[in-house]
Design a protein around this motif. Structure first.
Motif, PDB file in Angstrom:
ATOM      1  N   GLU A 136       2.841   6.982  -6.652  1.00  0.00           N
ATOM      2  CA  GLU A 136       2.004   8.237  -7.142  1.00  0.00           C
ATOM      3  C   GLU A 136       2.396   9.485  -6.506  1.00  0.00           C
ATOM      4  N   GLY A 137       3.568   9.519  -5.744  1.00  0.00           N
ATOM      5  CA  GLY A 137       4.268  10.760  -5.361  1.00  0.00           C
ATOM      6  C   GLY A 137       3.326  11.387  -4.286  1.00  0.00           C
ATOM      7  N   ALA A 138       2.762  10.466  -3.622  1.00  0.00           N
ATOM      8  CA  ALA A 138       1.770  10.662  -2.209  1.00  0.00           C
ATOM      9  C   ALA A 138       2.070   9.862  -1.100  1.00  0.00           C
ATOM     10  N   PRO A 139       3.379   9.846  -0.473  1.00  0.00           N
ATOM     11  CA  PRO A 139       3.356   9.014   0.663  1.00  0.00           C
ATOM     12  C   PRO A 139       2.499   8.872   1.846  1.00  0.00           C
ATOM     13  N   GLY A 140       2.043   8.001   1.956  1.00  0.00           N
ATOM     14  CA  GLY A 140       0.989   7.708   3.475  1.00  0.00           C
ATOM     15  C   GLY A 140      -0.346   7.999   3.075  1.00  0.00           C
ATOM     16  N   VAL A 141      -0.766   8.378   1.638  1.00  0.00           N
ATOM     17  CA  VAL A 141      -2.153   8.753   1.332  1.00  0.00           C
ATOM     18  C   VAL A 141      -2.863   7.676   1.013  1.00  0.00           C
ATOM     19  N   MET A 142      -2.464   6.413   0.751  1.00  0.00           N
ATOM     20  CA  MET A 142      -3.360   5.421   0.271  1.00  0.00           C
ATOM     21  C   MET A 142      -3.829   4.728   1.479  1.00  0.00           C
ATOM     22  N   ALA A 143      -2.928   4.570   2.479  1.00  0.00           N
ATOM     23  CA  ALA A 143      -3.337   3.978   3.591  1.00  0.00           C
ATOM     24  C   ALA A 143      -4.584   4.863   4.238  1.00  0.00           C
ATOM     25  N   ALA A 144      -4.218   6.116   4.408  1.00  0.00           N
ATOM     26  CA  ALA A 144      -5.122   6.927   4.860  1.00  0.00           C
ATOM     27  C   ALA A 144      -6.605   6.938   4.233  1.00  0.00           C
ATOM     28  N   VAL A 203     -16.559  -7.422   3.846  1.00  0.00           N
ATOM     29  CA  VAL A 203     -15.324  -6.776   3.745  1.00  0.00           C
ATOM     30  C   VAL A 203     -14.296  -7.103   4.179  1.00  0.00           C
ATOM     31  N   ARG A 204     -13.434  -7.611   3.163  1.00  0.00           N
ATOM     32  CA  ARG A 204     -11.931  -8.355   3.477  1.00  0.00           C
ATOM     33  C   ARG A 204     -10.850  -7.373   3.038  1.00  0.00           C
ATOM     34  N   TYR A 205      -9.594  -7.853   3.329  1.00  0.00           N
ATOM     35  CA  TYR A 205      -8.315  -7.189   2.909  1.00  0.00           C
ATOM     36  C   TYR A 205      -7.541  -8.068   2.029  1.00  0.00           C
ATOM     37  N   HIS A 206      -6.746  -7.427   1.457  1.00  0.00           N
ATOM     38  CA  HIS A 206      -5.520  -8.098   0.351  1.00  0.00           C
ATOM     39  C   HIS A 206      -4.606  -7.334   0.532  1.00  0.00           C
ATOM     40  N   GLU A 207      -3.329  -8.052   0.080  1.00  0.00           N
ATOM     41  CA  GLU A 207      -1.956  -7.181  -0.035  1.00  0.00           C
ATOM     42  C   GLU A 207      -1.227  -7.623  -1.353  1.00  0.00           C
ATOM     43  N   THR A 208      -2.225  -7.953  -2.466  1.00  0.00           N
ATOM     44  CA  THR A 208      -1.808  -8.257  -3.676  1.00  0.00           C
ATOM     45  C   THR A 208      -1.246  -7.020  -4.361  1.00  0.00           C
ATOM     46  N   THR A 209      -0.345  -7.320  -5.481  1.00  0.00           N
ATOM     47  CA  THR A 209       0.009  -6.306  -6.574  1.00  0.00           C
ATOM     48  C   THR A 209      -1.506  -5.990  -7.196  1.00  0.00           C
ATOM     49  N   LEU A 210      -1.970  -4.457  -7.043  1.00  0.00           N
ATOM     50  CA  LEU A 210      -3.272  -4.242  -8.032  1.00  0.00           C
ATOM     51  C   LEU A 210      -2.799  -3.884  -9.326  1.00  0.00           C
ATOM     52  N   TYR A 211      -3.103  -4.744 -10.218  1.00  0.00           N
ATOM     53  CA  TYR A 211      -3.063  -4.397 -11.631  1.00  0.00           C
ATOM     54  C   TYR A 211      -4.139  -3.701 -12.232  1.00  0.00           C
ATOM     55  N   ASN A 212      -5.350  -3.975 -11.805  1.00  0.00           N
ATOM     56  CA  ASN A 212      -6.615  -3.476 -11.953  1.00  0.00           C
ATOM     57  C   ASN A 212      -7.603  -3.314 -10.681  1.00  0.00           C
ATOM     58  N   SER A 213      -8.341  -2.314 -10.781  1.00  0.00           N
ATOM     59  CA  SER A 213      -9.559  -2.218  -9.775  1.00  0.00           C
ATOM     60  C   SER A 213     -10.726  -2.877 -10.436  1.00  0.00           C
ATOM     61  N   ILE A 214     -11.486  -3.687  -9.964  1.00  0.00           N
ATOM     62  CA  ILE A 214     -12.558  -4.482 -10.841  1.00  0.00           C
ATOM     63  C   ILE A 214     -13.587  -4.176  -9.903  1.00  0.00           C
ATOM     64  N   TYR A 215     -14.899  -3.590 -10.572  1.00  0.00           N
ATOM     65  CA  TYR A 215     -16.371  -3.488  -9.874  1.00  0.00           C
ATOM     66  C   TYR A 215     -17.035  -4.344 -10.784  1.00  0.00           C
ATOM     67  N   ARG A 216     -17.553  -5.461 -10.340  1.00  0.00           N
ATOM     68  CA  ARG A 216     -18.680  -6.311 -10.966  1.00  0.00           C
ATOM     69  C   ARG A 216     -19.963  -6.355 -10.479  1.00  0.00           C
ATOM     70  N   PHE A 217     -20.833  -6.134 -11.328  1.00  0.00           N
ATOM     71  CA  PHE A 217     -22.521  -5.828 -10.922  1.00  0.00           C
ATOM     72  C   PHE A 217     -22.982  -7.037 -11.913  1.00  0.00           C
ATOM     73  N   ILE A 241       0.889  -1.396   0.023  1.00  0.00           N
ATOM     74  CA  ILE A 241       0.138  -0.291  -0.041  1.00  0.00           C
ATOM     75  C   ILE A 241       0.853   1.196   0.032  1.00  0.00           C
ATOM     76  N   GLU A 242       1.870   1.300   0.942  1.00  0.00           N
ATOM     77  CA  GLU A 242       2.707   2.388   0.851  1.00  0.00           C
ATOM     78  C   GLU A 242       3.882   2.529  -0.433  1.00  0.00           C
ATOM     79  N   ARG A 243       3.928   1.251  -1.132  1.00  0.00           N
ATOM     80  CA  ARG A 243       4.620   1.767  -2.247  1.00  0.00           C
ATOM     81  C   ARG A 243       4.016   2.158  -3.480  1.00  0.00           C
ATOM     82  N   ARG A 244       2.556   1.753  -3.390  1.00  0.00           N
ATOM     83  CA  ARG A 244       1.590   2.549  -4.208  1.00  0.00           C
ATOM     84  C   ARG A 244       1.567   3.861  -4.191  1.00  0.00           C
ATOM     85  N   SER A 245       1.498   4.300  -2.666  1.00  0.00           N
ATOM     86  CA  SER A 245       1.475   5.834  -2.507  1.00  0.00           C
ATOM     87  C   SER A 245       2.791   6.550  -2.959  1.00  0.00           C
TER      88      SER A 245
END
Length: 252
Positions: free
Chosen positions: A154-162, A182-196, A147-151
């Motif tokens: 994107e040039g915004a340390p700490g923002v994603m966790a917040a 509602v669950r949690y994961h720590e995978t590398t997120l290549y895509n966000s998926i919203y399925r309906f 999560i911190e690596r993603r932040s």
């Protein structure tokens, strides 16, 4: 060798081989052979059965649809491509959520924009779950390095966790609502998926670019297509490795 996928899909939808036979106009013994002897139906019958049990042909009969045909069908599963997520009309999100009757699946790191653009989303999800819709929300674990690596990327340390902790203040209001996970994961997120149900919005991720500025594909599942299933399978893999956190663990 029996076709266990077909048998399971029929039973899962509260149907029987006899009922399937009546609906598509064949002899019940023919349906039994499709199940017990793994016979492959004619294309028109495959289409009809796949629609009845809400599964793709490629799942029910993996060898019946050639990779070339599945690829062509996959191209037709693309309804719209948006150059950035922020250009997806709010009405599209609202329609997909409102029409969902079986599944609402969300895979993101935070997805805070959903509750920000629709203050009534939590109440809607609660009502959907009470109406029998399965709601699964997979968020990034704010305590993990990914999560911190993603932040940082994107040039915004700490923002994603917040953002994750902020969105959890909304999802915690769902409490122990039945059919909501509602669950949690720590995978590398290549895509966000919203399925309906049979439609999906896939938010692609580009290194160094925040998700609102990255492209989105709007997909609708077709029987025999492989693009929708590719992303549905990705969601399922993350779901299998996801886990729950105590609320105190994600508190600021």
């Amino acid at each position: 060798m029996p076709n266990d996928r077909l048998r399971d899909a029929i039973l899962r939808n509260g149907m029987t081989p006899v009922g399937i036979a009546e609906k598509i106009g064949v002899d019940p013994k023919t349906v039994e052979r499709w199940i017990t002897q793994d016979r492959t139906p004619y294309p028109r019958h495959r289409h009809a059965i796949a629609a009845l049990v809400r599964e793709s042909e490629s799942y029910l009969w993996p060898n019946a649809v050639t990779p070339e045909k599945a690829s062509r069908l996959g191209q037709n599963e693309v309804i719209q491509v948006y150059s950035r997520r922020s250009s997806v009309p709010y009405e599209v999100w609202r329609r997909l959520i409102d029409r969902a009757e079986e599944h609402i699946d969300i895979l993101a790191y935070a997805g805070l924009f959903l509750v920000e653009q629709d203050p009534g989303l939590i109440d809607t999800l609660r009502q959907k779950a009470q109406d029998g819709v399965s709601v699964k929300i997979l968020l990034g674990d704010p305590t993990r390095p990914a999560i911190e690596r993603r932040s940082v990327e994107e040039g915004a340390p700490g923002v994603m966790a917040a953002k994750i902790r902020q969105v959890m203040q909304y999802y915690n209001r769902l409490g122990d609502t039945s059919d909501v996970e509602v669950r949690y994961h720590e995978t590398t997120l290549y895509n966000s998926i919203y399925r309906f149900d049979d439609e999906m919005l896939v938010n692609m991720h580009v290194l160094g670019i925040p998700a609102p500025h990255a492209p989105v594909m709007h997909l609708r599942r077709l029987s025999g297509g492989d693009l929708f299933r590719t992303y549905a399978d990705s969601f399922d893999r993350v779901l299998l490795s996801s886990y729950k956190l105590e609320r105190t663990e994600v508190a600021p």
